[in-house]
Design an enzyme around this catalytic site. Structure first.
Site, PDB file in Angstrom:
ATOM      1  CB  ILE A  65      -1.014   0.026   1.180  1.00  0.00           C
ATOM      2  CG1 ILE A  65      -0.309  -0.053   2.541  1.00  0.00           C
ATOM      3  CG2 ILE A  65      -2.056  -1.068   1.026  1.00  0.00           C
ATOM      4  CD1 ILE A  65      -1.221   0.255   3.725  1.00  0.00           C
ATOM      5  CB  THR A 105       2.951   0.303   6.517  1.00  0.00           C
ATOM      6  OG1 THR A 105       3.898  -0.357   5.684  1.00  0.00           O
ATOM      7  CG2 THR A 105       1.661  -0.496   6.537  1.00  0.00           C
ATOM      8  CB  THR A 135      -5.479   0.633  17.779  1.00  0.00           C
ATOM      9  OG1 THR A 135      -5.130   0.269  19.111  1.00  0.00           O
ATOM     10  CG2 THR A 135      -4.621   1.832  17.383  1.00  0.00           C
ATOM     11  CG  ASP A 136      -7.499   0.191  22.851  1.00  0.00           C
ATOM     12  OD1 ASP A 136      -6.422  -0.036  22.256  1.00  0.00           O
ATOM     13  OD2 ASP A 136      -7.889  -0.501  23.819  1.00  0.00           O
ATOM     14  CD  GLU A 137      -1.566   0.071  21.603  1.00  0.00           C
ATOM     15  OE1 GLU A 137      -0.542   0.717  21.353  1.00  0.00           O
ATOM     16  OE2 GLU A 137      -1.565  -1.144  21.850  1.00  0.00           O
ATOM     17  CE1 TYR A 160      -0.350  -0.318  15.377  1.00  0.00           C
ATOM     18  CE2 TYR A 160      -0.932  -0.039  17.693  1.00  0.00           C
ATOM     19  CZ  TYR A 160      -1.263  -0.439  16.412  1.00  0.00           C
ATOM     20  OH  TYR A 160      -2.507  -0.971  16.162  1.00  0.00           O
ATOM     21  CB  SER A 163       2.019   5.321  12.728  1.00  0.00           C
ATOM     22  OG  SER A 163       1.663   4.048  13.230  1.00  0.00           O
ATOM     23  CE  LYS A 164      -4.140   1.523  13.107  1.00  0.00           C
ATOM     24  NZ  LYS A 164      -4.461   0.771  11.846  1.00  0.00           N
ATOM     25  CG  LEU A 200       0.919 -11.080  26.950  1.00  0.00           C
ATOM     26  CD1 LEU A 200       2.345 -11.147  27.477  1.00  0.00           C
ATOM     27  CD2 LEU A 200       0.054 -10.258  27.900  1.00  0.00           C
ATOM     28  CE1 TYR A 217       8.268  -7.450  27.037  1.00  0.00           C
ATOM     29  CE2 TYR A 217       6.735  -5.814  26.197  1.00  0.00           C
ATOM     30  CZ  TYR A 217       7.638  -6.842  25.975  1.00  0.00           C
ATOM     31  OH  TYR A 217       7.909  -7.237  24.683  1.00  0.00           O
ATOM     32  CG  ASP A 290       7.618  -1.478  31.842  1.00  0.00           C
ATOM     33  OD1 ASP A 290       6.985  -2.194  31.046  1.00  0.00           O
ATOM     34  OD2 ASP A 290       7.064  -0.679  32.627  1.00  0.00           O
TER      35      ASP A 290
HETATM   36  P1  NAD Z   1      -1.122  -8.086  11.693  1.00  0.00           P
HETATM   37  O1  NAD Z   1       0.234  -7.512  11.926  1.00  0.00           O
HETATM   38  O2  NAD Z   1      -1.431  -9.468  12.132  1.00  0.00           O
HETATM   39  O3  NAD Z   1      -1.468  -8.015  10.139  1.00  0.00           O
HETATM   40  C1  NAD Z   1      -1.173  -6.902   9.346  1.00  0.00           C
HETATM   41  C2  NAD Z   1      -1.232  -7.330   7.889  1.00  0.00           C
HETATM   42  O4  NAD Z   1      -0.914  -6.175   7.091  1.00  0.00           O
HETATM   43  C3  NAD Z   1      -0.227  -8.412   7.516  1.00  0.00           C
HETATM   44  O5  NAD Z   1      -0.853  -9.427   6.781  1.00  0.00           O
HETATM   45  C4  NAD Z   1       0.805  -7.690   6.683  1.00  0.00           C
HETATM   46  O6  NAD Z   1       1.423  -8.498   5.699  1.00  0.00           O
HETATM   47  C5  NAD Z   1      -0.024  -6.571   6.050  1.00  0.00           C
HETATM   48  N1  NAD Z   1       0.792  -5.419   5.668  1.00  0.00           N
HETATM   49  C6  NAD Z   1       1.737  -4.782   6.414  1.00  0.00           C
HETATM   50  N2  NAD Z   1       2.308  -3.800   5.711  1.00  0.00           N
HETATM   51  C7  NAD Z   1       1.705  -3.793   4.493  1.00  0.00           C
HETATM   52  C8  NAD Z   1       1.851  -2.990   3.332  1.00  0.00           C
HETATM   53  N3  NAD Z   1       2.750  -2.003   3.280  1.00  0.00           N
HETATM   54  N4  NAD Z   1       1.062  -3.241   2.269  1.00  0.00           N
HETATM   55  C9  NAD Z   1       0.133  -4.247   2.298  1.00  0.00           C
HETATM   56  N5  NAD Z   1      -0.020  -5.051   3.370  1.00  0.00           N
HETATM   57  C10 NAD Z   1       0.745  -4.820   4.461  1.00  0.00           C
HETATM   58  O7  NAD Z   1      -2.133  -7.039  12.328  1.00  0.00           O
HETATM   59  P2  NAD Z   1      -3.514  -7.261  13.104  1.00  0.00           P
HETATM   60  O8  NAD Z   1      -3.229  -7.471  14.525  1.00  0.00           O
HETATM   61  O9  NAD Z   1      -4.340  -8.229  12.357  1.00  0.00           O
HETATM   62  O10 NAD Z   1      -4.134  -5.788  12.962  1.00  0.00           O
HETATM   63  C11 NAD Z   1      -4.899  -5.452  11.806  1.00  0.00           C
HETATM   64  C12 NAD Z   1      -5.386  -4.029  11.951  1.00  0.00           C
HETATM   65  O11 NAD Z   1      -6.171  -3.893  13.127  1.00  0.00           O
HETATM   66  C13 NAD Z   1      -4.234  -3.008  12.092  1.00  0.00           C
HETATM   67  O12 NAD Z   1      -4.622  -1.847  11.384  1.00  0.00           O
HETATM   68  C14 NAD Z   1      -4.179  -2.729  13.590  1.00  0.00           C
HETATM   69  O13 NAD Z   1      -3.710  -1.432  13.833  1.00  0.00           O
HETATM   70  C15 NAD Z   1      -5.643  -2.868  13.965  1.00  0.00           C
HETATM   71  N6  NAD Z   1      -5.897  -3.297  15.357  1.00  0.00           N
HETATM   72  C16 NAD Z   1      -5.275  -4.407  15.870  1.00  0.00           C
HETATM   73  C17 NAD Z   1      -5.591  -4.824  17.169  1.00  0.00           C
HETATM   74  C18 NAD Z   1      -4.955  -6.055  17.773  1.00  0.00           C
HETATM   75  O14 NAD Z   1      -5.152  -6.313  18.962  1.00  0.00           O
HETATM   76  N7  NAD Z   1      -4.216  -6.857  17.030  1.00  0.00           N
HETATM   77  C19 NAD Z   1      -6.516  -4.099  17.932  1.00  0.00           C
HETATM   78  C20 NAD Z   1      -7.107  -2.956  17.369  1.00  0.00           C
HETATM   79  C21 NAD Z   1      -6.806  -2.578  16.070  1.00  0.00           C
HETATM   80  O1  DAU Z   2      -4.996  -2.117  22.202  1.00  0.00           O
HETATM   81  C1  DAU Z   2      -4.973  -2.526  20.865  1.00  0.00           C
HETATM   82  C2  DAU Z   2      -3.566  -2.885  20.469  1.00  0.00           C
HETATM   83  O2  DAU Z   2      -3.271  -4.127  21.129  1.00  0.00           O
HETATM   84  C3  DAU Z   2      -3.378  -3.035  18.964  1.00  0.00           C
HETATM   85  O3  DAU Z   2      -3.595  -1.787  18.360  1.00  0.00           O
HETATM   86  C4  DAU Z   2      -1.961  -3.522  18.639  1.00  0.00           C
HETATM   87  O4  DAU Z   2      -1.834  -3.750  17.253  1.00  0.00           O
HETATM   88  C5  DAU Z   2      -1.726  -4.824  19.381  1.00  0.00           C
HETATM   89  O5  DAU Z   2      -0.413  -5.254  19.163  1.00  0.00           O
HETATM   90  C6  DAU Z   2      -1.997  -4.655  20.874  1.00  0.00           C
HETATM   91  O6  DAU Z   2      -0.993  -3.814  21.485  1.00  0.00           O
HETATM   92  P1  DAU Z   2      -0.339  -4.155  22.917  1.00  0.00           P
HETATM   93  O7  DAU Z   2       0.968  -3.495  23.007  1.00  0.00           O
HETATM   94  O8  DAU Z   2      -1.333  -3.903  24.006  1.00  0.00           O
HETATM   95  O9  DAU Z   2      -0.202  -5.757  22.748  1.00  0.00           O
HETATM   96  P2  DAU Z   2       0.977  -6.778  23.133  1.00  0.00           P
HETATM   97  O10 DAU Z   2       0.441  -8.151  22.939  1.00  0.00           O
HETATM   98  O11 DAU Z   2       2.245  -6.416  22.485  1.00  0.00           O
HETATM   99  O12 DAU Z   2       1.140  -6.521  24.707  1.00  0.00           O
HETATM  100  C7  DAU Z   2       0.051  -6.684  25.596  1.00  0.00           C
HETATM  101  C8  DAU Z   2       0.542  -6.297  26.989  1.00  0.00           C
HETATM  102  O13 DAU Z   2       1.490  -7.283  27.431  1.00  0.00           O
HETATM  103  C9  DAU Z   2       1.277  -4.974  27.043  1.00  0.00           C
HETATM  104  O14 DAU Z   2       1.001  -4.346  28.280  1.00  0.00           O
HETATM  105  C10 DAU Z   2       2.760  -5.356  26.968  1.00  0.00           C
HETATM  106  C11 DAU Z   2       2.788  -6.701  27.679  1.00  0.00           C
HETATM  107  N1  DAU Z   2       3.778  -7.675  27.187  1.00  0.00           N
HETATM  108  C12 DAU Z   2       3.854  -7.909  25.849  1.00  0.00           C
HETATM  109  C13 DAU Z   2       4.764  -8.832  25.348  1.00  0.00           C
HETATM  110  C14 DAU Z   2       4.858  -9.083  23.879  1.00  0.00           C
HETATM  111  C15 DAU Z   2       4.560  -8.372  28.096  1.00  0.00           C
HETATM  112  O15 DAU Z   2       4.452  -8.172  29.320  1.00  0.00           O
HETATM  113  N2  DAU Z   2       5.458  -9.289  27.603  1.00  0.00           N
HETATM  114  C16 DAU Z   2       5.594  -9.537  26.267  1.00  0.00           C
HETATM  115  O16 DAU Z   2       6.454 -10.372  25.892  1.00  0.00           O
END
Ligand code: NAD
Ligand code: DAU
Length: 354
Positions: A65, A105, A135-137, A160, A163-164, A200, A217, A290
Site C-alpha cells: 500500500i 505503511t 486501535t484504542d491506543e 505505533y 502512526s495510527k 503477548l 514487562y 519494561d
Molecule cells: P497483523 O500484523 O497481524 O497483520 C497486518 C497485515 O498487514 C499483515 O498481513 C501484513 O502483511 C499486512 N501489511 C503490512 N504492511 C503492508 C503494506 N505495506 N502493504 C500491504 N499489506 C501490508 O495485524 P492485526 O493485529 O491483524 O491488525 C490489523 C489491523 O487492526 C491493524 O490496522 C491494527 O492497527 C488494527 N488493530 C489491531 C488490534 C490487535 O489487537 N491486534 C486491535 C485494534 C486494532
Molecule cells: O490495544 C490494541 C492494540 O493491542 C493493537 O492496536 C496492537 O496492534 C496490538 O499489538 C496490541 O498492542 P499491545 O501493546 O497492548 O499488545 P501486546 O500483545 O504487544 O502486549 C500486551 C501487553 O502485554 C502490554 O502491556 C505489553 C505486555 N507484554 C507484551 C509482550 C509481547 C509483556 O508483558 N510481555 C511480552 O512479551
C-alpha cells in the site's frame, strides 16, 4: 447501503484480524466480490486463509500500500466500491525499534488508499464506503479508573499509536474536506487463532509449550481490555453495513485484565491441557525490563456500538482463552512455521538483549 452486490478491497487480509474478516465476508456474502490485498510481511500468512482460497467470490493480490502507482492502477482495474483497511505494521515493540516503517505503511499507505478512493469514487460517493480499522491506543493511557469513549482526546505514546492516530486524522480529514464516505472503529486488544507469536498471548502459549521463560514487562500491572478476534470481525461486519458515514465506533470486550493475572490464568489452562502438575507453568514467569513508554491501562466504553448497532461481545474470556490455547496446540505446524527464520532473530533482539 445497498447490500445486494459489492466489490470490496480488504487490505491486510492475510494477517491476524484481516484473515478472520476476509473469511467472514467471503462465507457470509457470496454475492460480494472480495479482493484481499496484502504485502505478506512477516505478519502476513496465506495459510490463515487456506480454507477459503478457492472460493468463487475471493481473490488474493500481493502488493504494497505504500506504492501509490500500484494502488492507483489497482483501483482503476478492479473498480472497488468499498475498502476495509486493516493493513498495518501492528506491533508496538517493533515500532520502538523501527518507527519509520510504521510511518510508511500506516500513514503513507493509508493516504495512498484515500487518494485512490477519492479519485475513483468522485462520481458515485453515495454508493461507496472507506472503512478504516484502528486501535484504542490512539487515546493514550488511563489511570486506575475511567474508559475511552469516542470523544476522548487523542494522546498516543508509542510510534505505533502515533502512526495510527495520524492515519485516523487523515481519514477524517478526507471526509471533512472532500466528502469521502468514511467510517472508523477503534478496538481494544484482540486475541484468538492466527495471531503472530510476537504478541503477548500467543508468545506466552508458545513459550509455555516449549518450557521457555514467559517474559512479563515491568511488574505486570499494566491492564488491557481483551476481545476475541471473531467478535471483532462480527463488529466490523456490523459497522461496515450499518454505520452512518463519518461515524466512529469504539469496540471492546468489557474485559480488563492485568497482564500478570492473565498470564497466571493462561498458565493454569496450559497445565491442564498439557497434563502438567498444577503450578508447573507459572514457574516460567520471568519479569523483564519494561517496554519504553508503556501505557498503564486501556479500557473501552463500547456503549455507542451497543446502543446504535446492537453489537456486544459474545464470548466469555475464559472460554475464548481455552479455545485459543486449543487452537495453538492443535496447529503446531502453523506455529512452528512462523517461529522459524526471521522470528528467531526478532526474538533474540527483543528478549535476549534487553
Ligand atoms: P497483523 O500484523 O497481524 O497483520 C497486518 C497485515 O498487514 C499483515 O498481513 C501484513 O502483511 C499486512 N501489511 C503490512 N504492511 C503492508 C503494506 N505495506 N502493504 C500491504 N499489506 C501490508 O495485524 P492485526 O493485529 O491483524 O491488525 C490489523 C489491523 O487492526 C491493524 O490496522 C491494527 O492497527 C488494527 N488493530 C489491531 C488490534 C490487535 O489487537 N491486534 C486491535 C485494534 C486494532
Ligand atoms: O490495544 C490494541 C492494540 O493491542 C493493537 O492496536 C496492537 O496492534 C496490538 O499489538 C496490541 O498492542 P499491545 O501493546 O497492548 O499488545 P501486546 O500483545 O504487544 O502486549 C500486551 C501487553 O502485554 C502490554 O502491556 C505489553 C505486555 N507484554 C507484551 C509482550 C509481547 C509483556 O508483558 N510481555 C511480552 O512479551
Amino acid at each position: 447501503m445497498n447490500t445486494t452486490t459489492k466489490n470490496i478491497l480488504i487490505t491486510g487480509g492475510a494477517g491476524f484480524i484481516g484473515s478472520h474478516v476476509v473469511r467472514r465476508f467471503v462465507k457470509n456474502y457470496p454475492q460480494y466480490r472480495i479482493v484481499n490485498l496484502d504485502k505478506l510481511t512477516y505478519a502476513g500468512n496465506l495459510a490463515n486463509l487456506q480454507d477459503i482460497e478457492e472460493a468463487d467470490n475471493y481473490s488474493f493480490i500481493r502488493g504494497d500500500i505504500t506504492d501509490a502507482t500500484f494502488i492507483d492502477e489497482l483501483f482503476n482495474t478492479q473498480q472497488f466500491d468499498s475498502v476495509i483497511h486493516l493493513a498495518a505494521e501492528s506491533h508496538v515493540d517493533r515500532s520502538i525499534s523501527s518507527p519509520l516503517e510504521f510511518v510508511l505503511t500506516n500513514v503513507v499507505g493509508t493516504v495512498n488508499l484515500l487518494n485512490a478512493a477519492r479519485r475513483y469514487w468522485s462520481d458515485k460517493l453515495d454508493q461507496c464506503r472507506f472503512y478504516h480499522i484502528s486501535t484504542d491506543e490512539v487515546y493514550g493511557t488511563l489511570g486506575e479508573t475511567g474508559m475511552f469513549t469516542e470523544t476522548t482526546a487523542y494522546d498516543p505514546h508509542s510510534p505505533y499509536s502515533a502512526s495510527k492516530a495520524s492515519s485516523d486524522h487523515f481519514v477524517r480529514a478526507y471526509h471533512d474536506t472532500y466528502g469521502l464516505p468514511i467510517v472508523i472503529s477503534n478496538c481494544s486488544n484482540n486475541y484468538g487463532p492466527n495471531q503472530f507469536p510476537e504478541k503477548l498471548i500467543p508468545l506466552a502459549i508458545h513459550n509455555i509449550r516449549n518450557n521457555r521463560p514467559v517474559p512479563v514487562y515491568g511488574t505486570g500491572e499494566n491492564v488491557r481490555d481483551w476481545l476475541y478476534v471473531i467478535d471483532h470481525a462480527i463488529a466490523i461486519d456490523t459497522v461496515f453495513h450499518r454505520a452512518e458515514n463519518g461515524k466512529t465506533y469504539n469496540i471492546g470486550g468489557h474485559n480488563e485484565w492485568k497482564n500478570i493475572d492473565l498470564i497466571r490464568l493462561l498458565c493454569k489452562i496450559m497445565d491442564k491441557k498439557l497434563e502438567r502438575a498444577s503450578g508447573t507453568s507459572e514457574k516460567l514467569i520471568t519479569f523483564v525490563k519494561d517496554r519504553a513508554g508503556h501505557d498503564l491501562r486501556y479500557a473501552i466504553d463500547a456503549s455507542r456500538i451497543k446502543a446504535e448497532l446492537d453489537w456486544a461481545p459474545s464470548l466469555q474470556f475464559e472460554e475464548g482463552l481455552e479455545r485459543t490455547v486449543s487452537w495453538y496446540l492443535e496447529n503446531e505446524t502453523w506455529l512452528n512455521n512462523v517461529t522459524s527464520g526471521d522470528y528467531l532473530n526478532y526474538y533474540e533482539q527483543q528478549y535476549l538483549h534487553r
